[in-house]
Motif scaffolding. Structure first.
Motif, PDB file in Angstrom:
ATOM      1  N   GLU A 127      -9.609  70.149  59.863  1.00 13.63           N
ATOM      2  CA  GLU A 127      -8.456  69.327  59.525  1.00 13.63           C
ATOM      3  C   GLU A 127      -7.467  70.087  58.653  1.00 13.63           C
ATOM      4  OE1 GLU A 127     -10.177  65.971  57.637  1.00 13.63           O
ATOM      5  OE2 GLU A 127     -10.919  65.073  59.489  1.00 13.63           O
ATOM      6  N   LYS A 128      -7.998  70.740  57.626  1.00 18.35           N
ATOM      7  CA  LYS A 128      -7.115  71.458  56.707  1.00 18.35           C
ATOM      8  C   LYS A 128      -6.496  72.682  57.372  1.00 18.35           C
ATOM      9  CE  LYS A 128      -8.230  70.962  52.486  1.00 18.35           C
ATOM     10  NZ  LYS A 128      -8.972  71.024  51.207  1.00 18.35           N
ATOM     11  N   MET A 129      -7.258  73.342  58.236  1.00 15.12           N
ATOM     12  CA  MET A 129      -6.733  74.500  58.945  1.00 15.12           C
ATOM     13  C   MET A 129      -5.556  74.094  59.840  1.00 15.12           C
ATOM     14  SD  MET A 129      -7.181  77.815  59.353  1.00 15.12           S
ATOM     15  CE  MET A 129      -8.856  78.458  59.374  1.00 15.12           C
ATOM     16  N   ALA A 130      -5.687  72.964  60.523  1.00 16.12           N
ATOM     17  CA  ALA A 130      -4.611  72.497  61.391  1.00 16.12           C
ATOM     18  C   ALA A 130      -3.345  72.227  60.585  1.00 16.12           C
ATOM     19  CB  ALA A 130      -5.050  71.238  62.140  1.00 16.12           C
ATOM     20  N   MET A 131      -3.506  71.589  59.438  1.00 17.05           N
ATOM     21  CA  MET A 131      -2.336  71.287  58.620  1.00 17.05           C
ATOM     22  C   MET A 131      -1.735  72.547  58.029  1.00 17.05           C
ATOM     23  SD  MET A 131      -0.640  68.580  58.073  1.00 17.05           S
ATOM     24  CE  MET A 131       1.029  68.719  57.418  1.00 17.05           C
ATOM     25  N   PHE A 132      -2.574  73.509  57.674  1.00 18.45           N
ATOM     26  CA  PHE A 132      -2.051  74.768  57.155  1.00 18.45           C
ATOM     27  C   PHE A 132      -1.246  75.496  58.229  1.00 18.45           C
ATOM     28  CE2 PHE A 132      -2.133  79.288  56.373  1.00 18.45           C
ATOM     29  CZ  PHE A 132      -1.672  79.352  55.063  1.00 18.45           C
ATOM     30  N   HIS A 133      -1.778  75.549  59.437  1.00 18.03           N
ATOM     31  CA  HIS A 133      -1.044  76.189  60.532  1.00 18.03           C
ATOM     32  C   HIS A 133       0.310  75.499  60.739  1.00 18.03           C
ATOM     33  CE1 HIS A 133      -3.922  79.103  61.696  1.00 18.03           C
ATOM     34  NE2 HIS A 133      -4.806  78.271  62.222  1.00 18.03           N
ATOM     35  N   ALA A 134       0.318  74.180  60.677  1.00 18.10           N
ATOM     36  CA  ALA A 134       1.560  73.436  60.887  1.00 18.10           C
ATOM     37  C   ALA A 134       2.581  73.739  59.792  1.00 18.10           C
ATOM     38  CB  ALA A 134       1.265  71.938  60.937  1.00 18.10           C
ATOM     39  N   LYS A 135       2.137  73.736  58.545  1.00 19.18           N
ATOM     40  CA  LYS A 135       3.057  73.990  57.436  1.00 19.18           C
ATOM     41  C   LYS A 135       3.537  75.434  57.438  1.00 19.18           C
ATOM     42  CE  LYS A 135       2.669  71.832  53.538  1.00 19.18           C
ATOM     43  NZ  LYS A 135       2.271  71.241  52.250  1.00 19.18           N
ATOM     44  N   SER A 136       2.637  76.372  57.707  1.00 18.75           N
ATOM     45  CA  SER A 136       3.029  77.780  57.692  1.00 18.75           C
ATOM     46  C   SER A 136       4.012  78.084  58.821  1.00 18.75           C
ATOM     47  CB  SER A 136       1.791  78.675  57.788  1.00 18.75           C
ATOM     48  OG  SER A 136       1.073  78.444  58.982  1.00 18.75           O
ATOM     49  N   ALA A 137       3.861  77.416  59.956  1.00 14.84           N
ATOM     50  CA  ALA A 137       4.794  77.636  61.069  1.00 14.84           C
ATOM     51  C   ALA A 137       6.206  77.218  60.681  1.00 14.84           C
ATOM     52  CB  ALA A 137       4.329  76.870  62.301  1.00 14.84           C
ATOM     53  N   THR A 138       6.338  76.135  59.912  1.00 14.71           N
ATOM     54  CA  THR A 138       7.674  75.706  59.496  1.00 14.71           C
ATOM     55  C   THR A 138       8.285  76.703  58.508  1.00 14.71           C
ATOM     56  OG1 THR A 138       6.869  74.339  57.642  1.00 14.71           O
ATOM     57  CG2 THR A 138       7.043  73.292  59.811  1.00 14.71           C
ATOM     58  N   ILE A 139       7.443  77.350  57.702  1.00 12.79           N
ATOM     59  CA  ILE A 139       7.946  78.298  56.703  1.00 12.79           C
ATOM     60  C   ILE A 139       8.562  79.525  57.357  1.00 12.79           C
ATOM     61  CG2 ILE A 139       7.216  79.893  54.869  1.00 12.79           C
ATOM     62  CD1 ILE A 139       5.127  77.736  54.082  1.00 12.79           C
ATOM     63  N   ILE A 140       7.926  80.022  58.398  1.00 14.78           N
ATOM     64  CA  ILE A 140       8.433  81.232  59.045  1.00 14.78           C
ATOM     65  C   ILE A 140       9.174  80.909  60.346  1.00 14.78           C
ATOM     66  CG2 ILE A 140       6.719  82.722  57.988  1.00 14.78           C
ATOM     67  CD1 ILE A 140       5.086  82.642  60.503  1.00 14.78           C
ATOM     68  N   ALA A 141       9.550  79.632  60.476  1.00 10.31           N
ATOM     69  CA  ALA A 141      10.401  79.187  61.603  1.00 10.31           C
ATOM     70  C   ALA A 141       9.783  79.486  62.960  1.00 10.31           C
ATOM     71  CB  ALA A 141      11.786  79.819  61.490  1.00 10.31           C
ATOM     72  N   GLN A 142       8.472  79.260  63.068  1.00  9.86           N
ATOM     73  CA  GLN A 142       7.820  79.376  64.364  1.00  9.86           C
ATOM     74  C   GLN A 142       7.756  78.001  65.020  1.00  9.86           C
ATOM     75  OE1 GLN A 142       3.987  81.239  63.717  1.00  9.86           O
ATOM     76  NE2 GLN A 142       4.824  83.260  64.181  1.00  9.86           N
ATOM     77  N   PRO A 143       7.702  77.932  66.326  1.00 10.04           N
ATOM     78  CA  PRO A 143       7.639  76.634  67.005  1.00 10.04           C
ATOM     79  C   PRO A 143       6.302  75.950  66.787  1.00 10.04           C
ATOM     80  CG  PRO A 143       7.363  78.418  68.587  1.00 10.04           C
ATOM     81  CD  PRO A 143       7.735  79.069  67.279  1.00 10.04           C
ATOM     82  N   PRO A 144       6.229  74.646  66.937  1.00  7.30           N
ATOM     83  CA  PRO A 144       4.952  73.934  66.808  1.00  7.30           C
ATOM     84  C   PRO A 144       4.035  74.273  67.981  1.00  7.30           C
ATOM     85  CG  PRO A 144       6.655  72.451  67.593  1.00  7.30           C
ATOM     86  CD  PRO A 144       7.351  73.738  67.239  1.00  7.30           C
ATOM     87  N   SER A 145       2.801  73.802  67.900  1.00  6.38           N
ATOM     88  CA  SER A 145       1.815  74.082  68.933  1.00  6.38           C
ATOM     89  C   SER A 145       2.124  73.303  70.220  1.00  6.38           C
ATOM     90  CB  SER A 145       0.422  73.700  68.444  1.00  6.38           C
ATOM     91  OG  SER A 145       0.278  72.286  68.424  1.00  6.38           O
ATOM     92  N   GLN A 146       1.374  73.605  71.236  1.00 11.78           N
ATOM     93  CA  GLN A 146       1.530  72.936  72.529  1.00 11.78           C
ATOM     94  C   GLN A 146       1.165  71.450  72.457  1.00 11.78           C
ATOM     95  OE1 GLN A 146      -1.478  74.217  75.391  1.00 11.78           O
ATOM     96  NE2 GLN A 146      -2.766  74.968  73.709  1.00 11.78           N
ATOM     97  N   PHE A 147       0.497  71.033  71.376  1.00 12.92           N
ATOM     98  CA  PHE A 147       0.061  69.644  71.238  1.00 12.92           C
ATOM     99  C   PHE A 147       1.125  68.747  70.608  1.00 12.92           C
ATOM    100  CE2 PHE A 147      -3.716  72.384  70.891  1.00 12.92           C
ATOM    101  CZ  PHE A 147      -4.434  71.930  71.995  1.00 12.92           C
ATOM    102  N   TYR A 148       2.205  69.352  70.136  1.00 11.86           N
ATOM    103  CA  TYR A 148       3.234  68.600  69.426  1.00 11.86           C
ATOM    104  C   TYR A 148       3.911  67.567  70.332  1.00 11.86           C
ATOM    105  CZ  TYR A 148       7.621  67.902  66.770  1.00 11.86           C
ATOM    106  OH  TYR A 148       8.691  67.373  66.091  1.00 11.86           O
ATOM    107  N   THR A 149       4.234  67.957  71.539  1.00  6.85           N
ATOM    108  CA  THR A 149       4.909  67.052  72.471  1.00  6.85           C
ATOM    109  C   THR A 149       4.064  65.818  72.758  1.00  6.85           C
ATOM    110  OG1 THR A 149       6.061  68.905  73.505  1.00  6.85           O
ATOM    111  CG2 THR A 149       5.966  66.843  74.741  1.00  6.85           C
TER     112      THR A 149
END
Length: 354
Positions: A127-149
């Motif tokens: 759970e925490k890893m998923a949220m970390f990946h999500a937050k870190s992606a916004t910091i470096i302006a990377q797109p969200p995962s394939q599950f976002y849609t």
């Protein structure tokens, strides 16, 4: 072997952009200045959890943001909550044995192997890893995962509230990390009153790592109020408290915790643990802390749970002072006095009776 005297020096000299996060009770930013003071032993670790500092060091190449690495580190703290210098030095020496050549060659992507066999590394839970990946992606302006849609489609209501089985947890995390984008806050406001327990629980475990606005907080509060009057709601109440734990309005949060502690769920170990681990800041209100201690002393967690929860809370300096003050409250119950004696010994119990 190391030419660096601190982790801060290493990060600065790496040439990479970096950001530091606390990964203990929730994911939160640690400033560079704060981290340097922690390393120098000037301040105790601000959010200790289970007597350790849990951190993530995120580094990325400014020219190629795809070239990034994250180190998850877990350091024991001394009895006063300070970083142990010898432990830090041991970590640094081990690290430099692995990455000195990588840094010289500016091969940041190879630094994923830098913590190989390092006893101070850890892997966050899913759970925490998923949220970390999500937050870190916004910091470096990377797109969200394939599950976002898929997550957006579900929380918009288009798929039907019962069709959550294929919902990816990473998608929920991506959505929560982007509450200010793509109409996501509006989707959640519409969804929260209607969500089944399972997707609501997943949502709440993501929301604890951000700061939901007052409208989302009120929607969660309404679900909490409903759950407190229903049977078999222990798990849902615990995760709703987690989802509300980082809201800005402390008075509102205090009222919710008090309402929970006066309910039939006040003796549930999972609920009391959620309050201690996620809402500990609210327990700095003396009257709320006294109520919490009384409920904990007679809860289903038993003496073992009482001792473990308080040992963790008392590692936070301000909480230690407040808890010791509460122990000396002449109006405390016999049950609380006994639980304190079982935790600290008869001599301590006799001392607070005076």
């Amino acid at each position: 072997m190391s030419q660096f005297n601190s982790i801060s020096d290493l990060l600065r000299e790496s040439g990479a952009q970096f950001r530091i996060f606390d990964m203990g009770r929730r994911i939160s930013k640690v400033s560079t200045d704060q981290f340097e003071k922690l390393e120098q032993g000037m301040i105790p670790y601000p959010h200790p959890y289970l007597h350790h500092a849990w951190m993530a060091l995120m580094l990325w190449n400014t020219k190629d943001k795809q070239q990034n690495v994250v180190w998850f580190l877990k350091f024991p703290l001394d009895e006063q909550g300070f970083l142990i210098q010898a432990v830090r030095d041991d970590f640094l020496n081990r690290l430099m044995q692995n990455i000195s050549q990588m840094l010289q060659k500016e091969q940041l992507e190879q630094s994923n192997d830098a913590l190989k066999d390092n006893p101070f590394s850890f892997t966050p839970d899913q759970e925490k890893m998923a949220m970390f990946h999500a937050k870190s992606a916004t910091i470096i302006a990377q797109p969200p995962s394939q599950f976002y849609t898929g997550a957006k489609a579900y929380f918009s209501g288009d798929l039907g509230w019962e069709n959550w089985a294929t919902l990816g947890y990473q998608g929920i995390a991506d959505l929560v990390a982007r509450l200010d984008s793509d109409n996501n806050s509006a989707y959640l406001l519409n969804a929260i009153p209607q969500l089944p327990a399972e997707p609501l629980s997943a949502l709440c475990t993501c929301l604890e790592h951000v700061q939901p606005d007052h409208r989302i907080a009120q929607a969660l509060q309404q679900r909490l109020a409903q759950s407190l009057t229903q049977a078999n709601s222990t798990n849902l109440i615990a995760v709703l408290l987690r989802g509300l734990s980082n809201i800005h309005n402390e008075t509102f949060k205090k009222e919710l915790i008090q309402q929970t502690l006066l309910s039939d769920y006040a003796d549930k170990a999972e609920v009391l643990t959620a309050i201690a681990t996620r809402c500990n800041q609210s327990l700095q209100y003396p009257e709320l802390l006294s109520l919490y201690l009384e409920k904990l002393a007679v809860s289903e967690a038993g003496q073992t749970g009482f001792s473990r929860i308080l040992a963790d809370l008392m590692f936070i300096p301000v909480m230690r002072v407040l808890i010791l003050q509460a122990f000396r409250n002449p109006e405390r119950s016999d049950a609380l006095t006994h639980a304190i004696g079982q935790m600290f010994g008869a001599s301590f119990e006799n001392g607070i009776k005076k």
